[in-house]
Design an enzyme around this catalytic site. Structure first.
Site, short mmCIF file in Angstrom:
data_model
loop_
_atom_site.label_atom_id
_atom_site.label_comp_id
_atom_site.label_asym_id
_atom_site.label_seq_id
_atom_site.Cartn_x
_atom_site.Cartn_y
_atom_site.Cartn_z
N SER A 156 22.57 -39.38 -1.36
CA SER A 156 21.20 -39.31 -1.88
C SER A 156 21.06 -38.08 -2.77
O SER A 156 21.79 -37.95 -3.75
CB SER A 156 20.20 -39.32 -0.73
OG SER A 156 18.89 -39.59 -1.18
N GLU B 42 5.14 -59.00 -12.56
CA GLU B 42 5.35 -57.57 -12.77
C GLU B 42 6.79 -57.18 -12.44
O GLU B 42 7.38 -56.32 -13.12
CB GLU B 42 4.38 -56.77 -11.91
CG GLU B 42 2.92 -56.88 -12.36
CD GLU B 42 1.97 -56.15 -11.43
OE1 GLU B 42 2.42 -55.68 -10.36
OE2 GLU B 42 0.78 -56.07 -11.76
N HIS C 26 19.25 -47.33 2.88
CA HIS C 26 19.62 -46.04 2.30
C HIS C 26 20.01 -45.07 3.42
O HIS C 26 19.30 -44.92 4.40
CB HIS C 26 18.44 -45.50 1.51
CG HIS C 26 18.70 -44.21 0.80
ND1 HIS C 26 19.56 -44.11 -0.28
CD2 HIS C 26 18.19 -42.97 0.99
CE1 HIS C 26 19.58 -42.86 -0.71
NE2 HIS C 26 18.77 -42.15 0.04
#
Length: 535
Positions: free
Chosen positions: A225, A368, A445
């Site tokens: 990260s 979107e 993550h």
């Protein structure tokens, strides 16, 4: 070999002194077991457990407090006598976040006095110098700790590696610009104090790691990260050249946007405020105005908790936090530009992401979500990101955002560096620990961390299954082999093919565990090709 001889000399001198003074047998035994390492600052006494020696809380720089707040790291003070190195130092100043993937243990309260590192090595010292791995933690540059139990380096040490972890300044202590700072030191390093700390830690390794049996000419940096972003920053920084010899970026991006065009002193693209402008705004919010020495003195006199404020992973996009910036010395351009230019440090490189990695998007509808691809690619995007037509809006949005931020940038760096002749090994981590499968249907993550460090018990305790343990052993083995030789492969492991643009092959840590982990052509090629077009 100088450090080894000096360490032995110091041990002998201390043993002699203890003997002359009637010292206890336990102290003599401790020294006899080679628990003392002599570094530039003085002798250290570590502790041994289960075949591993550890030395914790070692200062690698002076405390960045008072007049040293927002200055490059300075040399630590030397000490006399043997310094105990059995406990972690303070975490760097931050507002702890309970949802952190690697929370800090009790007893490492945040403080500005935090520039310390930790070393693990095998208990048995051999004449052969050992490869070194240097860990850089994540946490969005606002949270993080080298003391997190998940980051314990024992399993690396048991495999013949010297593992180093360290703290670096976070939040506004680690990234801060202000006109008064620039006036104080116009030609000096400014703004990216966190990266200055990282470079200082790597320089400490070059000077001292031989005292722990490590090889200063075989250093691998790795991080996840924000730590992975840091690896890519160090890969592309001229000031880090020669300080490491291999690099691993876990979920660290690699394209432009990690340093989002922020400049130290100038307005960036699309009117992005400079770090100095952000700093002035923050100072004003605390009643500090002006751009002279008295304003800087007032800023340095602020209590540390006022500098932190409410900043942590919950609001990392606070407009009064500049984060990483282009400063002209450490960060000279966005990483993607430097990778493309061929000016990055050319060292063997491992890179990858998880299969449900991090990404950010404000899209709330399918229209979107697909809008960035344009009408011409709408159908292709639908087929790539929602092939069965059954995914929810949030699932599609998450896939696109994750691919844009982490997954495609990893492939981009793999393509770019491999084309320049650099050995590259790409992975995708898709395995989910058994205890997490009821909550997640993919690897989130940072979920690879306890597998890479083989510290599953610290994360999942008694819920660890044999399949979990096998996957952790495999991951740790790959990382260790890469650190030793620049190639993750070894006897008894599935072959990890080096990245090649034509085959677009990566190693997938299979959802079915180590027995199904293989090098395979990237199944997400169509997805990532669409993302690539956006860049």
């Amino acid at each position: 070999m100088q450090h080894k001889y000096l360490s032995l000399l110091v041990s002998t001198m201390i043993v002699g002194a203890l003997t002359a003074c009637g010292g206890g047998g336990s102290a003599l035994d401790s020294l006899a077991m080679n628990k003392v390492a002599l570094i530039n600052s003085g002798p250290l006494q570590g502790s041994a457990e289960a075949g591993v020696m550890s030395f914790k809380g070692i200062p690698y720089a002076a405390p960045p407090v008072g007049a040293l707040r927002w200055r490059p790291p300075q040399e630590p003070a030397a000490w006399t006598g043997v310094r105990a190195a059995g406990s972690y130092g303070h975490d760097c100043m931050q507002k702890p976040y309970k949802g952190d993937a690697a929370p800090s243990p009790v007893g490492t309260e945040p403080s500005e006095d935090c520039l310390v590192l930790n070393v693990w090595r095998p208990d048995e010292v051999t004449p052969k110098k050992l490869p070194v791995m240097v860990w850089i933690y994540g946490g969005g540059f606002v949270n993080g700790s080298s003391a997190a139990p998940v980051y314990d380096g024992s399993k690396f040490a048991k495999q013949g590696v010297v593992l180093v972890s360290f703290n670096y300044r976070l939040g506004r202590f680690g990234f801060f610009g202000h006109p008064a700072l620039t006036k104080e030191n116009p030609a000096g390093q400014l703004g990216n104090y966190a990266f200055m700390d990282q470079i200082a830690a790597l320089r400490w390794v070059q000077r001292n790691i031989e005292a722990f049996g490590g090889d200063a000419n075989n250093v691998t940096i790795f991080g996840e990260s924000a730590g992975g972003w840091s690896v890519n920053t160090l890969m592309t920084s001229p000031l880090a050249k020669g300080l490491f010899h291999k690099a691993i970026a876990e979920s660290g991006g690699g394209r432009n946007g990690i340093v989002p065009g922020r400049r130290l002193s100038e307005t960036g693209p699309n009117g992005l405020p400079s770090a100095e402008q952000v700093g002035v705004t923050f100072a004003s919010s605390l009643g500090v105005t002006g751009e002279d020495a008295s304003a800087l003195a007032a800023l340095r006199a602020l209590p540390a908790d006022k500098i932190v404020g409410s900043l942590n992973l919950l609001n990392v996009f606070d407009p009064t936090f500049a984060s990483a910036m282009i400063d002209g010395q450490i960060v000279v351009d966005e990483p993607g530009n430097i990778f493309r230019s061929g000016q990055a440090n050319k060292v063997p490189y491992m890179v990858g992401a998880t299969n449900m990695d991090l990404g950010f998007s404000s899209a709330k509808t399918m229209d979107e979500a697909y809008a960035p691809f344009g009408p011409a690619n709408r159908q292709a995007a639908e087929a790539a990101f929602n092939p069965l037509g059954t995914s929810t809006v949030s699932e599609v949005v998450a896939r696109i955002a994750s691919d844009m931020m982490m997954v495609e940038p990893a492939r981009f760096v793999s393509q770019t560096l491999s084309a320049q002749g650099v050995p590259v090994y790409e992975y995708r981590f898709s395995y989910v620990a058994a205890a997490a499968r009821s909550q997640f249907n993919g690897a989130m993550h940072a979920s690879e961390l306890p597998f890479v460090f083989d510290t599953l018990n610290a994360r999942y305790g008694a819920s660890v299954t044999p399949q979990d343990a096998q996957t952790a052993k495999l991951a740790n083995d790959y990382w260790v082999s890469f650190a030793k030789t620049g190639n993750p492969n070894g006897i008894g492991r599935p072959e990890w093919q080096a990245y090649d643009t034509k085959s677009d092959t990566l190693l997938e840590f299979s959802p079915d565990g180590a027995e199904k982990t293989r090098s395979v052509p990237d199944a997400w090629k169509a997805r990532l090709d669409l993302i690539q077009k956006l860049y």
